[in-house]
Design a protein around this motif. Sequence first.
Motif, PDB file in Angstrom:
ATOM      1  N   GLY A 104     -23.867  36.738  33.980  1.00 45.84           N
ATOM      2  CA  GLY A 104     -23.599  35.298  33.942  1.00 45.84           C
ATOM      3  C   GLY A 104     -24.736  34.515  33.328  1.00 45.84           C
ATOM      4  O   GLY A 104     -24.528  33.623  32.503  1.00 45.84           O
TER       5      GLY A 104
ATOM      6  N   LEU B 274     -24.842  35.250  29.567  1.00 48.43           N
ATOM      7  CA  LEU B 274     -23.735  34.586  28.888  1.00 48.43           C
ATOM      8  C   LEU B 274     -23.945  33.079  28.843  1.00 48.43           C
ATOM      9  O   LEU B 274     -23.716  32.438  27.819  1.00 48.43           O
ATOM     10  N   LEU B 275     -24.414  32.517  29.943  1.00 43.15           N
ATOM     11  CA  LEU B 275     -24.669  31.080  29.991  1.00 43.15           C
ATOM     12  C   LEU B 275     -25.746  30.690  28.982  1.00 43.15           C
ATOM     13  O   LEU B 275     -25.600  29.704  28.258  1.00 43.15           O
TER      14      LEU B 275
ATOM     15  N   SER C 107     -11.669  38.261  34.674  1.00 40.88           N
ATOM     16  CA  SER C 107     -12.362  37.039  35.067  1.00 40.88           C
ATOM     17  C   SER C 107     -13.184  37.396  36.295  1.00 40.88           C
ATOM     18  O   SER C 107     -12.625  37.747  37.338  1.00 40.88           O
TER      19      SER C 107
ATOM     20  N   TRP D  52     -14.180  24.815  31.112  1.00 41.51           N
ATOM     21  CA  TRP D  52     -14.066  26.160  30.575  1.00 41.51           C
ATOM     22  C   TRP D  52     -14.515  26.108  29.124  1.00 41.51           C
ATOM     23  O   TRP D  52     -14.171  25.182  28.396  1.00 41.51           O
TER      24      TRP D  52
ATOM     25  N   VAL E 106     -16.885  31.041  29.977  1.00 39.55           N
ATOM     26  CA  VAL E 106     -17.421  30.717  31.283  1.00 39.55           C
ATOM     27  C   VAL E 106     -16.651  29.540  31.856  1.00 39.55           C
ATOM     28  O   VAL E 106     -16.078  28.734  31.125  1.00 39.55           O
TER      29      VAL E 106
ATOM     30  N   LEU F 195     -22.728  27.891  37.179  1.00 37.28           N
ATOM     31  CA  LEU F 195     -21.837  28.884  36.611  1.00 37.28           C
ATOM     32  C   LEU F 195     -20.942  29.432  37.717  1.00 37.28           C
ATOM     33  O   LEU F 195     -21.421  29.811  38.781  1.00 37.28           O
TER      34      LEU F 195
ATOM     35  N   ARG G 121     -17.576  31.337  36.863  1.00 40.16           N
ATOM     36  CA  ARG G 121     -16.876  32.535  36.396  1.00 40.16           C
ATOM     37  C   ARG G 121     -17.341  32.931  35.006  1.00 40.16           C
ATOM     38  O   ARG G 121     -17.765  32.085  34.220  1.00 40.16           O
ATOM     39  N   VAL G 122     -17.202  34.217  34.710  1.00 37.16           N
ATOM     40  CA  VAL G 122     -17.397  34.760  33.372  1.00 37.16           C
ATOM     41  C   VAL G 122     -16.093  35.469  33.011  1.00 37.16           C
ATOM     42  O   VAL G 122     -15.559  36.230  33.819  1.00 37.16           O
TER      43      VAL G 122
END
Length: 156
Positions: free
Chosen positions: A20, A23-24, A54, A120, A132, A140, A142-143
């Motif tokens: 997460g 990705l963030l 998810s 989203w 995300v 954050l 969800r990924v």
Amino acid sequence: MHDPRFPTSPARVRVRRLLGTGLLLWLASMAAAATSTISNGSTDQLVGTWHGRSLCVTAKPACTDETVVYHIRRTRPHEDVFAIQADKIVAGREETIGDLSCRFEPLRQLLVCPMHGAGWRFRWDGSSLVGVLIDSDGSLFRVIQVQRSTTGPGRP
């Protein structure tokens, strides 16, 4: 049923946080970049069915990992405005989670879907969407990663 691709307990939480956070940071750098990215082609390619996972990256008990199916359609001809019907797979069948209204940002190849103070964001690479869900408090939640599908309902 346990899926060996996804670690359990403390290891699972560490993997999610790491995934997460990475990705963030990646999405944040994409959002901050003023330069355009290479186009992945016509946004008509977004229209269709997408399958994937998810994953929760929050400790909130209401959040669970899900196998998801997104049905994407264009809502206005000749405009980059889309609707996503988000479904999850329960006992092999699709159950609707909800609907998202989205706009595509061609400069950054992002599908952006605001929702009640949360949002989203999906980065499109031509064949997959990686995204995300940012909660209304900025954290954050969800990924998500989904692949374009050519098969029937319920297929991950």
